[in-house]
Design a protein around this motif. Structure first.
Motif, PDB file in Angstrom:
ATOM      1  N   ASP A  55       0.829  -1.208   0.000  1.00 27.44           N
ATOM      2  CA  ASP A  55       0.000   0.000   0.000  1.00 27.44           C
ATOM      3  C   ASP A  55       0.865   1.260   0.000  1.00 27.44           C
ATOM      4  O   ASP A  55       0.550   2.237  -0.682  1.00 27.44           O
ATOM      5  N   ARG A  97       2.234   1.741  -3.389  1.00 23.60           N
ATOM      6  CA  ARG A  97       1.178   2.210  -4.289  1.00 23.60           C
ATOM      7  C   ARG A  97       1.017   3.726  -4.173  1.00 23.60           C
ATOM      8  O   ARG A  97       0.851   4.420  -5.182  1.00 23.60           O
ATOM      9  N   LYS A 113       1.607   6.280  -7.253  1.00 24.47           N
ATOM     10  CA  LYS A 113       0.544   7.187  -7.682  1.00 24.47           C
ATOM     11  C   LYS A 113       1.059   8.616  -7.716  1.00 24.47           C
ATOM     12  O   LYS A 113       0.818   9.338  -8.686  1.00 24.47           O
ATOM     13  N   GLN A 157       5.446   5.797 -12.627  1.00 23.78           N
ATOM     14  CA  GLN A 157       5.068   4.920 -11.511  1.00 23.78           C
ATOM     15  C   GLN A 157       6.090   3.804 -11.326  1.00 23.78           C
ATOM     16  O   GLN A 157       6.479   3.487 -10.203  1.00 23.78           O
ATOM     17  N   GLN A 177      -2.167  -7.895  -7.233  1.00 17.04           N
ATOM     18  CA  GLN A 177      -2.711  -6.530  -7.199  1.00 17.04           C
ATOM     19  C   GLN A 177      -1.824  -5.582  -8.009  1.00 17.04           C
ATOM     20  O   GLN A 177      -2.328  -4.785  -8.817  1.00 17.04           O
ATOM     21  N   TRP A 178      -0.524  -5.656  -7.761  1.00 15.24           N
ATOM     22  CA  TRP A 178       0.400  -4.769  -8.464  1.00 15.24           C
ATOM     23  C   TRP A 178       0.362  -5.039  -9.973  1.00 15.24           C
ATOM     24  O   TRP A 178       0.281  -4.118 -10.777  1.00 15.24           O
ATOM     25  N   HIS A 190      -2.065  -6.251 -11.737  1.00 14.71           N
ATOM     26  CA  HIS A 190      -3.331  -5.760 -12.288  1.00 14.71           C
ATOM     27  C   HIS A 190      -3.367  -4.234 -12.354  1.00 14.71           C
ATOM     28  O   HIS A 190      -3.945  -3.671 -13.293  1.00 14.71           O
ATOM     29  N   GLU A 191      -2.755  -3.570 -11.387  1.00 20.38           N
ATOM     30  CA  GLU A 191      -2.680  -2.104 -11.433  1.00 20.38           C
ATOM     31  C   GLU A 191      -1.876  -1.644 -12.648  1.00 20.38           C
ATOM     32  O   GLU A 191      -2.274  -0.695 -13.342  1.00 20.38           O
ATOM     33  N   ASP A 200      -3.924  -2.331 -15.757  1.00 17.09           N
ATOM     34  CA  ASP A 200      -4.962  -1.306 -15.915  1.00 17.09           C
ATOM     35  C   ASP A 200      -4.375  -0.009 -16.470  1.00 17.09           C
ATOM     36  O   ASP A 200      -4.988   0.642 -17.327  1.00 17.09           O
ATOM     37  N   ALA A 201      -3.184   0.364 -15.992  1.00 16.25           N
ATOM     38  CA  ALA A 201      -2.524   1.574 -16.501  1.00 16.25           C
ATOM     39  C   ALA A 201      -2.155   1.407 -17.974  1.00 16.25           C
ATOM     40  O   ALA A 201      -2.250   2.364 -18.760  1.00 16.25           O
TER      41      ALA A 201
END
Length: 191
Positions: A60, A63, A67, A82, A123-124, A126-127, A130-131
């Motif tokens: 977190d 992240r 961001k 990022q 999670q990372w 997928h982030e 998504d980007a």
């Protein structure tokens, strides 16, 4: 997150980065956090629970840095910013990278770390995927790129370069240059 819980997680992340998972002592973490070992066990049940929560905390925190680093420019440049943030030489990012690498290596031997590591890695990935999709939607990245596959490759590459940087094999600026070059190759523009 309560301030005591956060203090425990900060102390755990620092301890993992400093002494590794095998050197982590619950009593030492409690002392650094300024809480009793009983309170630590209240929040996290056991050492494995503390390690899993520390991994989520580190993820977190990373992240948030990513961001902040990717808040300007076109989507493709935001994504690159990022990723490059993972190789910054700030004390918190160094601590994050050291702890993340230690937790990943320890998961080979400590089965309870595998599920939380899989979850946070997913999670990372997928982030990042998504980007990539956002960049594809505006034409910054070719639509032929498989966002999830390349997201996995890029996150693994970032971790590998971070390990080499932390291990003294590469200077941070060299690791960032390699990462930028790889991402440029893996994410061709639409034009």
């Amino acid at each position: 997150m309560t301030s005591r819980r956060e203090a425990i997680l900060r102390a755990a992340a620092a301890a993992i980065a400093e002494r590794g998972v095998r050197g982590l002592r619950v009593g030492d973490v409690a002392q650094v956090a300024g809480v009793s070992p009983g309170l630590l066990y209240y929040y996290f049940k056991d050492r494995d629970g503390l390690l899993a929560a520390a991994l989520t905390f580190i993820n977190d925190r990373s992240r948030r840095y990513r961001k902040a680093a990717g808040d300007s420019g076109a989507p493709r440049e935001q994504l690159i910013g990022q990723l490059l943030a993972e190789l910054e030489e700030t004390p918190e990012m160094v601590e994050n990278s050291m702890a993340w690498n230690e937790l990943r290596a320890s998961a080979v031997y400590e089965q309870p770390l595998r599920e939380p590591l899989t979850r946070t890695s997913r999670q990372w990935t997928h982030e990042i995927a998504d980007a990539i999709r956002v960049a594809q939607a505006v034409g910054d990245v070719s639509s032929a790129v498989d966002a999830l596959q390349v997201g996995l490759i890029i996150t693994a590459l970032t971790e590998g370069l971070a390990a080499r940087w932390l291990g003294g094999e590469l200077a941070a600026e060299v690791a960032r240059a390699h990462l930028r070059g790889a991402v440029e190759t893996l994410l061709p523009t639409s034009g």
